[in-house]
Design a protein around this motif. Sequence first.
Motif, PDB file in Angstrom:
ATOM      1  N   LYS A  76      54.263 173.451 -32.468  1.00  0.00           N
ATOM      2  CA  LYS A  76      52.598 173.229 -32.878  1.00  0.00           C
ATOM      3  C   LYS A  76      52.115 174.310 -32.937  1.00  0.00           C
ATOM      4  O   LYS A  76      52.278 175.339 -31.486  1.00  0.00           O
ATOM      5  CB  LYS A  76      52.393 172.495 -31.853  1.00  0.00           C
ATOM      6  N   ASN A  77      50.990 174.204 -33.999  1.00  0.00           N
ATOM      7  CA  ASN A  77      49.652 175.572 -33.222  1.00  0.00           C
ATOM      8  C   ASN A  77      48.225 174.829 -33.592  1.00  0.00           C
ATOM      9  O   ASN A  77      48.327 173.314 -33.242  1.00  0.00           O
ATOM     10  CB  ASN A  77      49.479 176.625 -34.897  1.00  0.00           C
ATOM     11  N   LYS A  78      47.683 175.964 -33.734  1.00  0.00           N
ATOM     12  CA  LYS A  78      45.887 174.634 -33.743  1.00  0.00           C
ATOM     13  C   LYS A  78      45.926 174.037 -34.540  1.00  0.00           C
ATOM     14  O   LYS A  78      44.900 173.222 -34.508  1.00  0.00           O
ATOM     15  CB  LYS A  78      45.201 175.710 -33.804  1.00  0.00           C
ATOM     16  N   LYS A  79      46.104 174.662 -35.995  1.00  0.00           N
ATOM     17  CA  LYS A  79      46.210 173.268 -37.210  1.00  0.00           C
ATOM     18  C   LYS A  79      47.890 172.700 -37.327  1.00  0.00           C
ATOM     19  O   LYS A  79      47.472 171.757 -38.059  1.00  0.00           O
ATOM     20  CB  LYS A  79      45.619 174.739 -38.287  1.00  0.00           C
ATOM     21  N   LYS A  80      48.439 172.968 -36.953  1.00  0.00           N
ATOM     22  CA  LYS A  80      49.728 172.046 -37.787  1.00  0.00           C
ATOM     23  C   LYS A  80      51.125 172.189 -37.272  1.00  0.00           C
ATOM     24  O   LYS A  80      51.314 172.869 -35.630  1.00  0.00           O
ATOM     25  CB  LYS A  80      50.355 173.139 -39.157  1.00  0.00           C
ATOM     26  N   LYS A  81      52.225 171.067 -37.271  1.00  0.00           N
ATOM     27  CA  LYS A  81      52.889 170.901 -36.287  1.00  0.00           C
ATOM     28  C   LYS A  81      54.215 170.016 -37.338  1.00  0.00           C
ATOM     29  O   LYS A  81      53.989 170.180 -38.466  1.00  0.00           O
ATOM     30  CB  LYS A  81      52.862 170.110 -35.104  1.00  0.00           C
ATOM     31  N   THR A  86      55.186 182.360 -34.318  1.00  0.00           N
ATOM     32  CA  THR A  86      54.361 182.840 -33.635  1.00  0.00           C
ATOM     33  C   THR A  86      53.642 181.862 -32.444  1.00  0.00           C
ATOM     34  O   THR A  86      53.007 181.359 -33.572  1.00  0.00           O
ATOM     35  CB  THR A  86      54.033 184.216 -34.380  1.00  0.00           C
ATOM     36  N   ASN A  87      53.052 182.221 -31.246  1.00  0.00           N
ATOM     37  CA  ASN A  87      51.952 181.715 -31.593  1.00  0.00           C
ATOM     38  C   ASN A  87      51.822 179.701 -31.016  1.00  0.00           C
ATOM     39  O   ASN A  87      51.458 179.416 -31.750  1.00  0.00           O
ATOM     40  CB  ASN A  87      50.449 181.461 -31.633  1.00  0.00           C
ATOM     41  N   LEU A  88      52.941 179.148 -30.524  1.00  0.00           N
ATOM     42  CA  LEU A  88      53.730 177.978 -30.847  1.00  0.00           C
ATOM     43  C   LEU A  88      53.213 176.823 -29.422  1.00  0.00           C
ATOM     44  O   LEU A  88      54.074 178.172 -28.691  1.00  0.00           O
ATOM     45  CB  LEU A  88      54.771 177.910 -31.757  1.00  0.00           C
ATOM     46  N   GLU A  89      52.957 176.313 -29.396  1.00  0.00           N
ATOM     47  CA  GLU A  89      53.845 175.444 -28.159  1.00  0.00           C
ATOM     48  C   GLU A  89      54.875 174.299 -29.114  1.00  0.00           C
ATOM     49  O   GLU A  89      55.022 174.335 -29.921  1.00  0.00           O
ATOM     50  CB  GLU A  89      52.106 174.420 -28.196  1.00  0.00           C
ATOM     51  N   VAL A  90      55.717 174.103 -27.873  1.00  0.00           N
ATOM     52  CA  VAL A  90      57.180 173.879 -28.323  1.00  0.00           C
ATOM     53  C   VAL A  90      57.418 172.605 -27.015  1.00  0.00           C
ATOM     54  O   VAL A  90      57.267 172.746 -25.876  1.00  0.00           O
ATOM     55  CB  VAL A  90      58.398 174.516 -28.424  1.00  0.00           C
ATOM     56  N   SER A  91      57.514 171.023 -27.838  1.00  0.00           N
ATOM     57  CA  SER A  91      57.430 170.365 -26.905  1.00  0.00           C
ATOM     58  C   SER A  91      58.717 169.524 -27.673  1.00  0.00           C
ATOM     59  O   SER A  91      59.224 169.801 -28.349  1.00  0.00           O
ATOM     60  CB  SER A  91      56.796 169.135 -26.890  1.00  0.00           C
ATOM     61  N   LEU A  92      59.346 168.280 -26.055  1.00  0.00           N
ATOM     62  CA  LEU A  92      60.515 168.249 -27.087  1.00  0.00           C
ATOM     63  C   LEU A  92      59.995 166.009 -25.917  1.00  0.00           C
ATOM     64  O   LEU A  92      59.320 165.909 -25.429  1.00  0.00           O
ATOM     65  CB  LEU A  92      61.318 167.559 -26.170  1.00  0.00           C
ATOM     66  N   ASP A  93      60.613 165.213 -27.489  1.00  0.00           N
ATOM     67  CA  ASP A  93      60.554 164.085 -26.703  1.00  0.00           C
ATOM     68  C   ASP A  93      61.579 163.310 -25.942  1.00  0.00           C
ATOM     69  O   ASP A  93      61.527 162.197 -26.158  1.00  0.00           O
ATOM     70  CB  ASP A  93      60.280 163.075 -28.402  1.00  0.00           C
ATOM     71  N   LYS A  94      62.473 163.994 -25.084  1.00  0.00           N
ATOM     72  CA  LYS A  94      63.260 163.553 -24.611  1.00  0.00           C
ATOM     73  C   LYS A  94      63.297 164.025 -22.996  1.00  0.00           C
ATOM     74  O   LYS A  94      63.440 165.073 -22.602  1.00  0.00           O
ATOM     75  CB  LYS A  94      64.648 164.244 -25.122  1.00  0.00           C
TER      76      LYS A  94
END
Length: 465
Positions: A100-105, A55-63
Amino acid sequence: MNVFIRNTSLLFCILICSNTITNAQIKADKIEPPHWWINMKNDTLHLIIYGSELTNLEVSLDKKDIKILDSREVESSKYLFLDLLIEKDSKAEKFDITLKNKKKKTIIEYELKSRDDSKHQNMGLDQSDLIYLIMPDRFANGDETNDVIKGTNQDYINRDTSLFRHGGDLQGIIDHTDYFNELGITALWLNPAEENDQPLESYHGYAITDFYAIDPRLGNNDLYKSMVDQLHKKEIKIIRDVVFNHFGYEHPLIQNLPDSSWIHHWEGYTRTNFRATLLLDPYASEYEKTEFSDGWFDHHMPDMNYNNKDLQNYMIQNSIWWIEEMDIDAYRIDTYAYPEQDFMKYWAKSVKAEYPGLFMFAETWVHGPAIQAWFAGGNKLNQGETYLDGVTDFQMYYAINNMLNNSYDWTEGVAEIYYVLAQDFLYEKPEQNVTFIDNHDLDRFYGVIDQDLKKFKMGISILMT
């Protein structure tokens, strides 16, 4: 003073514990489909990430040649759904999905593969094919080391009863490829070989608990792929048996539903009434229709709700994944009439868009040629286009048994064969219906005709005509 220390300690503990929970939130255990391909007709990929507290995650790709169309949470925090757009110029390679969240990824490695152009060259079935049906657990035990897999819900074999596992496996099938050639077999239809980690009756394969993995008591995905390759070298096609109506109760997606709309719910256990005729009966009550479509097949087989779009995408992609990964030639569709029919049409159309040559035939265990034809492909009846190539011809099965066991009359005995064939005008392509004299759900043909060899030869002759 002591009170202040205790309160401060309590506050400190709350802060530390809170941070610990936050830091532990990003846990990704599995992703499905496990990989995908570039240059598919449908450029959208739907991923399910399994884990905990997603929950409450930011999602990103390196492609850069893949775009995130949507990242969404559901009722259960154990899943995250990602929709990706694969650009036309996307390269086949591994890439990272970062949560990623505020503390970890957490970083998940995912792979897009190139399609193998050498596959899918001779897929499909026609009237020249002779199909041999195998229940993998009951055919041949080629590897005794996988008879018992510790940690499974049914970790034993018992050949004294038909309800338990007997030890057959994929290696046993591989060991008999020459035997199939000697019989003149051109296609093998296997009952589902995917994981069925159920406490009881796991032998038959129709209560699937992992749609992307072969049951370890039968082998593994690599062995399945090897089996298909070896069969193809012997000019034998492979028919995969697919199940949409229900999952096995032990499937993770059932044990922890993404949201409540994935299955059909009743106040108490309600079994389907098994009357497919209700779908086309102009006088049927809505309750009976709902009981047929939404009722459960059994206590351990929850009835799936294909009004759920995520479930639709999950099962369509699973069907495509097996074809592309394993070089499947045809699909036999179990309990075809029971799921939402609009979805079944959409599923078939979606799969056919990727593989026009794939042959699809549906189990239609019904009574009456018109009722059976209602489910078939084409548009001769009110159902509309189903995109099926054929159906299991239960009407001819009934007629052959009637011919051999009943006395001749105007419409009985051998005359029933005539009346069934005379109604082939109901089908767009009646020659593509799959005829048979028994299967895994029915009594053995030789027993039905009282072990009369002459009758047996007559039945086989009609089947082969």
